[in-house]
Design a protein around this motif. Structure first.
Motif, mmCIF file in Angstrom:
data_model
loop_
_atom_site.group_PDB
_atom_site.id
_atom_site.type_symbol
_atom_site.label_atom_id
_atom_site.label_comp_id
_atom_site.label_asym_id
_atom_site.label_seq_id
_atom_site.Cartn_x
_atom_site.Cartn_y
_atom_site.Cartn_z
ATOM 1 N N SER A 29 0.838 -1.199 0.000
ATOM 2 C CA SER A 29 0.000 0.000 0.000
ATOM 3 C C SER A 29 0.875 1.252 0.000
ATOM 4 O O SER A 29 1.985 1.254 0.540
ATOM 5 N N PRO A 30 0.396 2.345 -0.606
ATOM 6 C CA PRO A 30 1.181 3.583 -0.646
ATOM 7 C C PRO A 30 1.252 4.233 0.731
ATOM 8 O O PRO A 30 0.479 3.899 1.635
ATOM 9 N N ALA A 31 2.174 5.158 0.873
ATOM 10 C CA ALA A 31 2.311 5.872 2.141
ATOM 11 C C ALA A 31 1.156 6.833 2.342
ATOM 12 O O ALA A 31 0.656 7.445 1.394
ATOM 13 N N ALA A 32 0.719 6.952 3.586
ATOM 14 C CA ALA A 32 -0.339 7.904 3.915
ATOM 15 C C ALA A 32 0.192 9.326 3.835
ATOM 16 O O ALA A 32 1.395 9.572 3.953
ATOM 17 N N ALA A 33 -0.726 10.274 3.641
ATOM 18 C CA ALA A 33 -0.318 11.676 3.509
ATOM 19 C C ALA A 33 0.289 12.214 4.800
ATOM 20 O O ALA A 33 1.228 13.000 4.768
ATOM 21 N N GLY A 34 -0.271 11.808 5.929
ATOM 22 C CA GLY A 34 0.344 12.124 7.206
ATOM 23 C C GLY A 34 -0.050 13.431 7.847
ATOM 24 O O GLY A 34 0.594 13.881 8.803
ATOM 25 N N GLU A 35 -1.130 14.087 7.384
ATOM 26 C CA GLU A 35 -1.514 15.357 7.999
ATOM 27 C C GLU A 35 -1.844 15.184 9.478
ATOM 28 O O GLU A 35 -1.378 15.949 10.323
ATOM 29 N N SER A 36 -2.659 14.174 9.790
ATOM 30 C CA SER A 36 -2.992 13.943 11.188
ATOM 31 C C SER A 36 -1.957 13.054 11.859
ATOM 32 O O SER A 36 -1.538 13.311 12.989
ATOM 33 N N ASP A 37 -1.534 12.026 11.169
ATOM 34 C CA ASP A 37 -0.593 11.042 11.705
ATOM 35 C C ASP A 37 0.733 11.111 10.937
ATOM 36 O O ASP A 37 0.935 10.359 10.002
ATOM 37 N N ASN A 38 1.668 12.093 11.252
ATOM 38 C CA ASN A 38 1.602 12.768 12.530
ATOM 39 C C ASN A 38 2.096 14.216 12.442
ATOM 40 O O ASN A 38 2.750 14.717 13.358
ATOM 41 N N ALA A 39 1.771 14.890 11.344
ATOM 42 C CA ALA A 39 2.101 16.318 11.293
ATOM 43 C C ALA A 39 1.399 17.076 12.413
ATOM 44 O O ALA A 39 1.929 18.056 12.939
ATOM 45 N N SER A 40 0.201 16.626 12.788
ATOM 46 C CA SER A 40 -0.525 17.276 13.879
ATOM 47 C C SER A 40 0.253 17.186 15.185
ATOM 48 O O SER A 40 0.344 18.156 15.951
ATOM 49 N N GLY A 41 0.827 16.015 15.472
ATOM 50 C CA GLY A 41 1.606 15.853 16.696
ATOM 51 C C GLY A 41 2.851 16.720 16.702
ATOM 52 O O GLY A 41 3.205 17.317 17.726
ATOM 53 N N VAL A 42 3.529 16.810 15.553
ATOM 54 C CA VAL A 42 4.714 17.662 15.448
ATOM 55 C C VAL A 42 4.345 19.120 15.706
ATOM 56 O O VAL A 42 5.040 19.844 16.430
ATOM 57 N N ALA A 43 3.222 19.557 15.127
ATOM 58 C CA ALA A 43 2.792 20.952 15.303
ATOM 59 C C ALA A 43 2.484 21.251 16.768
ATOM 60 O O ALA A 43 2.871 22.302 17.294
ATOM 61 N N VAL A 44 1.797 20.340 17.441
ATOM 62 C CA VAL A 44 1.458 20.553 18.850
ATOM 63 C C VAL A 44 2.730 20.606 19.703
ATOM 64 O O VAL A 44 2.862 21.457 20.600
ATOM 65 N N VAL A 45 3.675 19.714 19.453
ATOM 66 C CA VAL A 45 4.913 19.711 20.237
ATOM 67 C C VAL A 45 5.691 21.010 20.025
ATOM 68 O O VAL A 45 6.279 21.564 20.969
ATOM 69 N N LEU A 46 5.702 21.533 18.807
ATOM 70 C CA LEU A 46 6.371 22.812 18.562
ATOM 71 C C LEU A 46 5.715 23.940 19.359
ATOM 72 O O LEU A 46 6.395 24.824 19.898
ATOM 73 N N ARG A 47 4.390 23.923 19.444
ATOM 74 C CA ARG A 47 3.688 24.934 20.245
ATOM 75 C C ARG A 47 4.014 24.757 21.734
ATOM 76 O O ARG A 47 4.195 25.743 22.460
ATOM 77 N N LEU A 48 4.106 23.515 22.185
ATOM 78 C CA LEU A 48 4.453 23.268 23.588
ATOM 79 C C LEU A 48 5.853 23.783 23.901
ATOM 80 O O LEU A 48 6.106 24.305 24.996
ATOM 81 N N ALA A 49 6.763 23.629 22.957
ATOM 82 C CA ALA A 49 8.128 24.122 23.164
ATOM 83 C C ALA A 49 8.141 25.637 23.350
ATOM 84 O O ALA A 49 8.969 26.177 24.097
#
Length: 301
Positions: free
Chosen positions: A147-167
């Motif tokens: 199967s092709p790779a998922a786009a990754g907006e939620s899994d896990n660009a969302s997590g990266v964005a939240v962690v950057l805000r926490l920093a």
């Protein structure tokens, strides 16, 4: 940037293990000892890989290079708060692997019964059903591998964005130094987190380190793990579980939080329920993590 080696073809590796077990089960009908040895090897290889002890069969399928991105905060503080998000995206389709391993164990038990001299219709029926499950899983796992790779907006660009805000926000804690870790190869059984823990294990004392893993928080209701693990489950630390206003859930993915908890570090994973991107969920995840960090900091300081 911290580089490490990774063996990403886990789905194909598990499909090979299932295929070896199927062949071993057939052979066990005529040569019980030889067939049992093959099934035992397949089950052991699957267990070692799924439990995160060591990659096994997938080592035959090619090695790749990956990297973790690490930003250390104040390392002179008494405690360490490690905010984690993986930055890789996995295949579009995935499958739970615990049923496959249970089928392997049932097939192994049937083969051991044949070694002991047992036979009969009931034994043959159970062995046949376990074999059918493994045949289905070979097809499902190869489908995952292709199967092709998922786009990754939620899994896990969302997590990266939240962690950057926490920093940006968690800059005035009294007890914790805040450290950021973006892991590679989480979708290959959390190999990035395991590489990080292996490299920095002596620096991360279990009594002073807390790991908060932010994973797939793009949309839906906010959830917090009560236990994690694709095969052997590890409970989230009792001081962390329930500290966030979120629904508790058992995470069957090989998450970075699971890898940290398996290494004895207090950890928890914050996740959403859908792959949609919803600003409210991102905000809720951010506020939940800030609240968790500030509450722990106040208690421990």
């Amino acid at each position: 940037m911290e580089g490490f080696s990774v063996w990403p073809a886990w789905a194909t590796g598990y499909a090979i293990n299932a295929g070896v077990a199927i062949v071993g089960g057939v052979i066990a009908v005529y040569a019980a000892t030889l067939g049992t040895v093959l099934v035992l090897l397949a089950a052991a290889a699957t267990f070692l890989d799924l439990a995160g002890i060591a990659p096994t069969t997938r080592r035959l399928l090619g090695r790749r290079a990956s990297q973790n991105v690490v930003s250390w905060g104040d390392r002179d503080m008494p405690g360490a708060l490690v905010l984690v998000a993986h930055y890789d995206s996995g295949p579009t389709r995935t499958r739970p692997v615990r049923p496959m391993f249970l089928a392997l164990l049932i097939l192994l038990a049937c083969c051991l019964a044949r070694v002991a001299g047992l036979s009969g219709t009931a034994l043959t029926t159970v062995q046949f059903l376990a074999t059918v499950v493994l045949i289905v899983y070979v097809v499902l796992l190869l489908d995952v591998a292709l199967s092709p790779a998922a786009a990754g907006e939620s899994d896990n660009a969302s997590g990266v964005a939240v962690v950057l805000r926490l920093a940006e926000r968690l800059t005035e804690l009294d007890y914790f130094g805040v450290h950021i870790l973006f892991t590679g190869s989480q979708k290959a059984m959390a190999q990035g987190m395991r590489a990080f823990l292996k490299l920095h294990r002596k620096e991360l004392a279990p009594g002073d380190t807390v790991v908060v893993n932010v994973d797939d928080v793009g949309g839906g209701a906010l959830r917090q793990t009560k236990k994690e693990g694709p095969l052997l489950t590890v409970r989230s630390h009792p001081q962390l579980a329930g500290a966030v206003d979120a629904d508790p859930f058992a995470n069957r993915e090989p998450s970075d939080g699971y890898a940290a908890a398996s290494a004895g570090l207090p950890s928890t994973t914050i996740a959403g329920t859908t792959d949609r991107l919803e600003e409210d969920t991102l905000t809720a995840a951010e506020e939940a993590c800030v609240g968790l960090a500030e509450e722990l900091d106040e208690e421990l300081s």
